[in-house]
Design an enzyme around this catalytic site. Structure first.
Site, mmCIF file in Angstrom:
data_model
loop_
_atom_site.group_PDB
_atom_site.id
_atom_site.type_symbol
_atom_site.label_atom_id
_atom_site.label_comp_id
_atom_site.label_asym_id
_atom_site.label_seq_id
_atom_site.Cartn_x
_atom_site.Cartn_y
_atom_site.Cartn_z
ATOM 1 N N ASN A 21 42.168 87.164 30.193
ATOM 2 C CA ASN A 21 43.648 86.435 30.240
ATOM 3 C C ASN A 21 43.451 85.478 31.956
ATOM 4 O OD1 ASN A 21 44.868 83.931 29.750
ATOM 5 N ND2 ASN A 21 45.934 84.773 28.877
ATOM 6 N N ARG A 105 39.752 83.762 27.559
ATOM 7 C CA ARG A 105 40.542 83.243 26.885
ATOM 8 C C ARG A 105 40.253 81.983 28.058
ATOM 9 N NH1 ARG A 105 46.126 81.763 28.784
ATOM 10 N NH2 ARG A 105 47.397 79.592 27.517
ATOM 11 N N HIS A 194 47.995 76.122 23.187
ATOM 12 C CA HIS A 194 48.053 77.353 22.168
ATOM 13 C C HIS A 194 47.111 77.146 20.902
ATOM 14 C CE1 HIS A 194 52.224 77.295 24.431
ATOM 15 N NE2 HIS A 194 52.297 77.044 24.751
ATOM 16 N N ARG A 255 59.473 72.661 31.482
ATOM 17 C CA ARG A 255 58.907 71.558 31.524
ATOM 18 C C ARG A 255 59.586 70.677 30.637
ATOM 19 N NH1 ARG A 255 53.626 74.529 29.042
ATOM 20 N NH2 ARG A 255 52.834 75.549 31.379
ATOM 21 N N GLU A 398 47.694 86.202 19.586
ATOM 22 C CA GLU A 398 46.571 85.487 20.170
ATOM 23 C C GLU A 398 45.198 86.157 20.837
ATOM 24 O OE1 GLU A 398 48.046 81.918 22.812
ATOM 25 O OE2 GLU A 398 50.294 83.025 22.585
#
Length: 430
Positions: A21, A105, A194, A255, A398
Site C-alpha cells: 500500500n 492497493r 474503501h 475532511r 483490507e
C-alpha cells in the site's frame, strides 16, 4: 501452481502474497501465507524523502519481534528495497520461490476496473490516466507498482482497486445531476472508496448472521480518519457516501464530508482564497480537526468528559451525519438486516456506536449497553436479542482482502499470468 527453485532442487508451492500500500510519503506492507491466511511479517515505512524517515518491521514467524530503522529513506524505490532487506533478514526475501504474487492497493480504478487485475503496461497506463481524479493517491500507487516490478519483473503483480466494489452502483446512484456531456468528458461521477473494507466487512457480517452475502442487506460504516458508509444489497454495493473523491459524505478526521458546493465559490469571491487553498481547507483543515482542533476520537471524548463545548459540538455533528446516512440507506435498501461498524473509530469507540444508534428504535435498531463496551478483536453483535435489525462490530482487514483477491486471481490464471502476457480481467468500456 508452483514456482521452480534453483536447477536440480525440488519445486515448491508458491502460496505467499506480498501486499503493498504505497502512499505519497509512506509504504505499508504485509507478507501473508495463503495456505492458512496467516501473516508472516508486517511493516510501515513513513516520512519517505525526509531526514526523519522511519521503518518499523515486525516478523511474526516464531513469535512477534519488531525492528526499527531511522534516518533518511530517499524515495519509494529505496523504501521497498529496505522492506525487502528486512524480509530477507527473516528468511522471507522477495527472491523466495514461495512468493506467488505482489498485490497492490490502487485507490482509483474508474469504471474500467471492476475486479482485481493483473498489471500489464496497458493497465498501468490506464491507472496513470486516472491521476486527474485521484491526484493524491494514484501517483504513489504507480510508483509502488513500478518499483516492485523492477524488483521482481518475473512475478505476476495484481492491482486491487478501492473503487471496484462500488462499480455495481446503479447509474441513478452514481450520477451527479449536472450536464451529462460535461460529466462524461471529465469523468465526473460518484466512484466511492474503501471498497476492499466494505467488501470484506459486508461478507463477514453475513457470516456473523449465519447467512450468505446474497441473503442479507447491510449498512457498513467504515469510521477511521477517513470515513465512508455503504449500502450493500445481497453482496452488491448499491450506494456509498464518498464520491468523485474521498471528500464527500461523512464527517471525517480532517475532511468536511458533505458541503454545499457554493461554499467554494463564496470562499473564492469573498475570502479571496485560491482553489488550492480551498482544497487544503476542505481536505486537511476541516472535519473534526476543523471543528475542535482534534481528530482523535479518544481525545475528543476526554475533552467532552471535562466539559469542553467545542469537542461536544464536534461529536454531535459527527454523530448527526452518521444518523442521516443510516436513515437514508435504510430507505435505499428497504430492508436492513444489519448495521455494521468497522475501522479505527467504528471498532473501538463505544460512545460513537451508542450515539449513532440512539433514537433509531423505530428503525428496529438498538444497542445493548453491556455488549457495546466489550472490547474484542472478533466480529460480534452488540444489539439486544429483541432488536429487529442486528448491530455489529466487524474488524476490517483490507490487507487480507487484497491478498485473497490477488491469490485467487493468480491461482485462476496459473503461472502463465506473467506481466505483459495475461489479459486483465474485469474491464468495461469507460
Amino acid at each position: 501452481m508452483t514456482t521452480p527453485m534453483k536447477e536440480g532442487s525440488a519445486a515448491v508451492q508458491a502460496r505467499r502474497v506480498l501486499v503493498l500500500n504505497s502512499g505519497s510519503s509512506s509504504v505499508k506492507y504485509q507478507l501473508l501465507d495463503m495456505e492458512d491466511r496467516s501473516r508472516l511479517a508486517i511493516g510501515l515505512i513513513e516520512r519517505i524523502g525526509e531526514e526523519t524517515s522511519r521503518l518499523l518491521h515486525t516478523s511474526l514467524t516464531g513469535g512477534a519481534a519488531t525492528r526499527e530503522r531511522t534516518g533518511r529513506i530517499a524515495d519509494h524505490e529505496a523504501a521497498l528495497k529496505a522492506a525487502a532487506e528486512e524480509l530477507a533478514a527473516d528468511g522471507l526475501g522477495l527472491d523466495s520461490p514461495e512468493l506467488a504474487s505482489i498485490g497492490h492497493r490502487v485507490v482509483h480504478g474508474g469504471l474500467r476496473f471492476t475486479e482485481p487485475t493483473v498489471i500489464t503496461d496497458e493497465v498501468l497506463a490506464e491507472i496513470e490516466r486516472l491521476v486527474p481524479v485521484a491526484p493524491l493517491h494514484n501517483p504513489a500507487n504507480i510508483i509502488g507498482i513500478r518499483t516492485a516490478q523492477a524488483l521482481r519483473p518475473d512475478l505476476p503483480q495484481v492491482a486491487v482497486f478501492d473503487t471496484a466494489f462500488h462499480t455495481t452502483m446503479p447509474e441513478y446512484a452514481a450520477r451527479y445531476a449536472i450536464d451529462v456531456e460535461t460529466a462524461d468528458a471529465h469523468r465526473i461521477r460518484r466512484y466511492g472508496f474503501h471498497g476492499t473494507s466494505h467488501a470484506y466487512v459486508s461478507r463477514k457480517a453475513a457470516e456473523l448472521l449465519g447467512r450468505t452475502p446474497e441473503e442479507v442487506n447491510v449498512i457498513v460504516l467504515h469510521l477511521g480518519n477517513g470515513a465512508s458508509a455503504s449500502a450493500v444489497a445481497g453482496g452488491r454495493c448499491v450506494e456509498t457516501s464518498m464520491g468523485l473523491t474521498p471528500l464527500e459524505g461523512l464527517v471525517m478526521g480532517t475532511r468536511s464530508g458533505d458541503i454545499d458546493p457554493a461554499v467554494t465559490f463564496h470562499l473564492k469571491r469573498v475570502a479571496g482564497m485560491s482553489v488550492d487553498e480551498i482544497d487544503v481547507l476542505l481536505n486537511k483543515r476541516s472535519g473534526l480537526v476543523g471543528l475542535c482542533g482534534d481528530n482523535d476520537m479518544r481525545e475528543i471524548r476526554r475533552r467532552i468528559d471535562e466539559g469542553d463545548e467545542r469537542a461536544a459540538l464536534a461529536f454531535d455533528i459527527y454523530v448527526h451525519r452518521l444518523k442521516k446516512y443510516i436513515g437514508a440507506y435504510s430507505a435505499v435498501l428497504g430492508r436492513v438486516d444489519a448495521v455494521v461498524f468497522t475501522a479505527g473509530v467504528g471498532e473501538n469507540s463505544a460512545p460513537v456506536r451508542e450515539a449513532a444508534i440512539a433514537g433509531l428504535e423505530e428503525f428496529g435498531l438498538a444497542v445493548d449497553a453491556g455488549l457495546n463496551v466489550v472490547r474484542s478483536g472478533e466480529p460480534r453483535l452488540i444489539s439486544p436479542d429483541y432488536a429487529r435489525v442486528a448491530v455489529a462490530v466487524v474488524p476490517t482487514d483490507e490487507e487480507l482482502e487484497i491478498a485473497d483477491q490477488t491469490f485467487a486471481l493468480v491461482e485462476r490464471l496459473g503461472r502463465t499470468a506473467q506481466p505483459g502476457q495475461a489479459e486483465p480481467l474485469g474491464q468495461v468500456d469507460n
